[in-house]
Design an enzyme around this catalytic site. Structure first.
Site, PDB file in Angstrom:
ATOM      1  N   CYS A 237     -11.108   3.306  -1.132  1.00 22.55           N
ATOM      2  CA  CYS A 237     -10.039   3.893  -0.577  1.00 22.55           C
ATOM      3  C   CYS A 237      -9.484   3.225   0.868  1.00 22.55           C
ATOM      4  O   CYS A 237     -10.312   2.784   1.602  1.00 22.55           O
ATOM      5  CB  CYS A 237     -10.244   5.293  -0.135  1.00 22.55           C
ATOM      6  SG  CYS A 237      -8.459   5.862   0.332  1.00 22.55           S
ATOM      7  N   THR A 238      -8.368   2.596   0.822  1.00 21.14           N
ATOM      8  CA  THR A 238      -8.089   1.815   2.051  1.00 21.14           C
ATOM      9  C   THR A 238      -8.427   2.559   3.323  1.00 21.14           C
ATOM     10  O   THR A 238      -8.366   1.728   4.487  1.00 21.14           O
ATOM     11  CB  THR A 238      -6.447   1.603   1.838  1.00 21.14           C
ATOM     12  OG1 THR A 238      -5.581   2.933   1.775  1.00 21.14           O
ATOM     13  CG2 THR A 238      -5.755   0.601   0.998  1.00 21.14           C
ATOM     14  N   HIS A 239      -8.348   3.916   3.336  1.00 16.21           N
ATOM     15  CA  HIS A 239      -8.434   4.728   4.747  1.00 16.21           C
ATOM     16  C   HIS A 239      -9.999   4.641   5.027  1.00 16.21           C
ATOM     17  O   HIS A 239     -10.127   5.049   6.313  1.00 16.21           O
ATOM     18  CB  HIS A 239      -7.853   5.958   4.685  1.00 16.21           C
ATOM     19  CG  HIS A 239      -6.268   6.100   4.476  1.00 16.21           C
ATOM     20  ND1 HIS A 239      -5.708   5.241   3.550  1.00 16.21           N
ATOM     21  CD2 HIS A 239      -5.417   6.772   5.223  1.00 16.21           C
ATOM     22  CE1 HIS A 239      -4.419   5.595   3.691  1.00 16.21           C
ATOM     23  NE2 HIS A 239      -4.113   6.489   4.566  1.00 16.21           N
TER      24      HIS A 239
ATOM     25  N   GLU B  73      -4.886   9.857   8.417  1.00 17.95           N
ATOM     26  CA  GLU B  73      -3.304   9.808   8.727  1.00 17.95           C
ATOM     27  C   GLU B  73      -3.221  10.528   9.735  1.00 17.95           C
ATOM     28  O   GLU B  73      -2.162  10.092  10.567  1.00 17.95           O
ATOM     29  CB  GLU B  73      -2.721  10.672   7.394  1.00 17.95           C
ATOM     30  CG  GLU B  73      -2.703   9.703   6.100  1.00 17.95           C
ATOM     31  CD  GLU B  73      -1.672   8.607   6.219  1.00 17.95           C
ATOM     32  OE1 GLU B  73      -0.760   8.612   7.137  1.00 17.95           O
ATOM     33  OE2 GLU B  73      -1.923   7.664   5.470  1.00 17.95           O
TER      34      GLU B  73
ATOM     35  N   ASP C 214       0.757  -1.096  -0.101  1.00 14.39           N
ATOM     36  CA  ASP C 214      -0.051  -0.141  -0.056  1.00 14.39           C
ATOM     37  C   ASP C 214       0.871   1.211  -0.230  1.00 14.39           C
ATOM     38  O   ASP C 214       2.056   1.265   0.216  1.00 14.39           O
ATOM     39  CB  ASP C 214      -0.894   0.071   1.150  1.00 14.39           C
ATOM     40  CG  ASP C 214      -1.982   1.231   1.346  1.00 14.39           C
ATOM     41  OD1 ASP C 214      -2.360   1.665   0.159  1.00 14.39           O
ATOM     42  OD2 ASP C 214      -1.939   1.910   2.196  1.00 14.39           O
ATOM     43  N   SER C 215       0.476   2.320  -0.313  1.00 14.18           N
ATOM     44  CA  SER C 215       1.236   3.573  -0.276  1.00 14.18           C
ATOM     45  C   SER C 215       1.625   3.837   1.299  1.00 14.18           C
ATOM     46  O   SER C 215       2.652   4.798   1.328  1.00 14.18           O
ATOM     47  CB  SER C 215       0.290   4.688  -0.890  1.00 14.18           C
ATOM     48  OG  SER C 215      -1.131   4.789  -0.094  1.00 14.18           O
TER      49      SER C 215
ATOM     50  N   CYS D 242      -3.887  -1.036  -2.330  1.00 16.94           N
ATOM     51  CA  CYS D 242      -3.972   0.395  -2.394  1.00 16.94           C
ATOM     52  C   CYS D 242      -4.964   0.432  -3.590  1.00 16.94           C
ATOM     53  O   CYS D 242      -4.819   0.047  -4.627  1.00 16.94           O
ATOM     54  CB  CYS D 242      -2.744   0.928  -2.626  1.00 16.94           C
ATOM     55  SG  CYS D 242      -2.756   2.554  -3.072  1.00 16.94           S
ATOM     56  N   ASN D 243      -6.238   1.170  -3.487  1.00 10.57           N
ATOM     57  CA  ASN D 243      -6.993   1.345  -4.411  1.00 10.57           C
ATOM     58  C   ASN D 243      -6.544   2.309  -5.842  1.00 10.57           C
ATOM     59  O   ASN D 243      -6.610   1.929  -6.904  1.00 10.57           O
ATOM     60  CB  ASN D 243      -8.130   2.173  -4.044  1.00 10.57           C
ATOM     61  CG  ASN D 243      -9.113   1.307  -2.984  1.00 10.57           C
ATOM     62  OD1 ASN D 243      -9.976   0.559  -3.365  1.00 10.57           O
ATOM     63  ND2 ASN D 243      -8.577   1.151  -1.733  1.00 10.57           N
ATOM     64  N   THR D 244      -5.577   3.065  -5.173  1.00  9.80           N
ATOM     65  CA  THR D 244      -5.041   4.050  -6.440  1.00  9.80           C
ATOM     66  C   THR D 244      -4.189   3.432  -7.153  1.00  9.80           C
ATOM     67  O   THR D 244      -4.194   3.425  -8.476  1.00  9.80           O
ATOM     68  CB  THR D 244      -4.192   5.260  -5.536  1.00  9.80           C
ATOM     69  OG1 THR D 244      -5.207   6.078  -4.913  1.00  9.80           O
ATOM     70  CG2 THR D 244      -3.659   6.036  -6.642  1.00  9.80           C
TER      71      THR D 244
ATOM     72  N   TYR E 212      -0.675   8.693  -2.512  1.00 13.32           N
ATOM     73  CA  TYR E 212      -0.472   8.361  -4.040  1.00 13.32           C
ATOM     74  C   TYR E 212      -1.611   8.946  -4.559  1.00 13.32           C
ATOM     75  O   TYR E 212      -1.775   9.429  -5.772  1.00 13.32           O
ATOM     76  CB  TYR E 212      -0.629   6.966  -4.314  1.00 13.32           C
ATOM     77  CG  TYR E 212       0.689   6.199  -4.197  1.00 13.32           C
ATOM     78  CD1 TYR E 212       1.745   6.542  -3.404  1.00 13.32           C
ATOM     79  CD2 TYR E 212       0.689   4.805  -4.612  1.00 13.32           C
ATOM     80  CE1 TYR E 212       2.802   5.688  -3.448  1.00 13.32           C
ATOM     81  CE2 TYR E 212       1.867   4.151  -4.655  1.00 13.32           C
ATOM     82  CZ  TYR E 212       2.871   4.542  -3.944  1.00 13.32           C
ATOM     83  OH  TYR E 212       3.979   3.572  -3.892  1.00 13.32           O
ATOM     84  N   GLY E 213      -2.754   9.234  -3.897  1.00 11.24           N
ATOM     85  CA  GLY E 213      -3.848   9.507  -4.524  1.00 11.24           C
ATOM     86  C   GLY E 213      -4.197  11.021  -5.052  1.00 11.24           C
ATOM     87  O   GLY E 213      -4.884  11.068  -5.966  1.00 11.24           O
TER      88      GLY E 213
HETATM   89  N1  DGL Z   1      -3.938   3.945  -0.245  1.00  9.32           N
HETATM   90  C1  DGL Z   1      -4.499   4.747  -0.976  1.00  9.32           C
HETATM   91  C2  DGL Z   1      -5.760   4.179  -1.627  1.00  9.32           C
HETATM   92  O1  DGL Z   1      -6.349   3.156  -1.316  1.00  9.32           O
HETATM   93  C3  DGL Z   1      -5.021   5.972  -0.114  1.00  9.32           C
HETATM   94  C4  DGL Z   1      -3.965   6.827   0.318  1.00  9.32           C
HETATM   95  C5  DGL Z   1      -3.032   7.649  -0.553  1.00  9.32           C
HETATM   96  O2  DGL Z   1      -3.830   8.559  -1.090  1.00  9.32           O
HETATM   97  O3  DGL Z   1      -2.005   7.175  -0.848  1.00  9.32           O
HETATM   98  O4  DGL Z   1      -6.257   4.807  -2.873  1.00  9.32           O
END
Ligand code: DGL
Length: 285
Positions: free
Chosen positions: A200-202, A153, A11-12, A74-76, A43-44
């Site tokens: 999104c993971t968060h 975060e 993940d990011s 990570c979704n992104t 990353y988003g």
């Molecule tokens: N892990 C990213 C996602 O799931 C979210 C955090 C980021 O923007 O890096 O898209």
């Protein structure tokens, strides 16, 4: 028989620990190595080229450590880089978009699904496409909610300010109340969503506020659970399950600061993921 090598998760940052948590619950015999690219997160809001390059560098590290399968948690990264990553490695790779999209397409009764995610994920239309692949008759309403990741975060998971940010972020999908108590709905009555996909993971970490904003009538779908099920199936089909009774180990790697990763992971998840080590990837700027 069986394969005791670890599963790699990427993940990011720390958000993908929501996916790791489900994987550990679903597959308690399996060892894992989790890599968070904290030095270059989020990353988003990055360009597609950056997301592709960073993702490949992180997966190179996991492959070097001889993982038997990889979850791009990570979704992104899944939205932007998955095809290229699958071309680069022989190791089977599971992304988080398709499992979540399938779960949402199967959950909706009115065939109207809302998707919230980072700007890069929404720009890619990966969720739109994956839901349409599953059921072309589902209407998909995509909406970027860039304010949510910084909140998580910062360890802000509950409270009036989180509720307010979530309410504001979801208003374009769900509607909002005016000062006079009147509801304003952005979508006509016959186009309101009955399913909201957390892309999104968060976002699972602020699901209480999200459920508070959606109310009872909207199913809230989280990709982490569906992804763990797809991974379990993939391991079984490929005869990659760890031998029964294995003693699993769990290692977390971060490209950022180890103590900071551990502190955030502890804040978000308790003492579950604290075996943290540093890892260096090229140009961790
Ligand atoms: N892990 C990213 C996602 O799931 C979210 C955090 C980021 O923007 O890096 O898209």
């Amino acid at each position: 028989m069986g394969d005791a090598r670890p599963i790699g998760l990427f993940d990011s940052g720390v958000g993908g620990l929501t996916v790791l948590r489900e994987v550990v619950r679903r597959l308690p015999d399996e060892s894992t190595i989790y890599l968070g690219d904290n030095a270059r997160a989020p990353y988003g809001t990055r360009s597609d080229d950056e997301v592709r390059r960073f993702s490949a560098e992180c997966l190179d590290e996991l492959v070097r450590r001889d993982v038997k399968a990889i979850v791009v948690a990570c979704n992104t990264s899944t939205s932007v880089a998955l095809p290229q990553l699958r071309r680069r490695y022989d190791v089977p790779i599971v992304g988080v978009v398709r499992p979540g999209a399938t779960a949402a397409a199967l959950a909706t009764r009115t065939r109207r699904v809302g998707v919230i995610a980072t700007p890069a994920t929404i720009r890619s239309h990966a969720y739109f496409q994956a839901i349409k692949d599953e059921n072309p008759f589902v209407e998909v309403y995509e909406h970027a909610t860039p304010d949510f990741v910084p909140l998580v975060e910062a360890g802000r998971l509950h409270g009036a300010d989180v509720d307010e940010a979530v309410r504001r972020g979801l208003a374009p999908l769900l509607g909002e109340r005016t000062a006079d108590g009147e509801w304003i709905f952005p979508l006509p009555a016959d186009a309101r969503i009955d399913t909201l996909l957390l892309g999104c993971t968060h976002y699972p970490l602020i699901v209480d506020s999200i459920r508070g904003a959606t109310g009872e009538g909207v199913a809230v779908i989280d990709s982490a659970l569906a992804t763990a099920s797809v991974l379990a199936e993939l391991l079984a089909i490929n005869e990659l399950r760890a031998p029964a009774g294995s003693t699993p180990s769990h290692l977390q790697l971060t490209t950022g600061d180890v103590e900071r990763f551990r502190a955030t992971a502890t804040l978000l998840f308790g003492s579950e993921f604290t075996a943290v080590e540093a890892v260096i990837v090229p140009e961790a700027a």
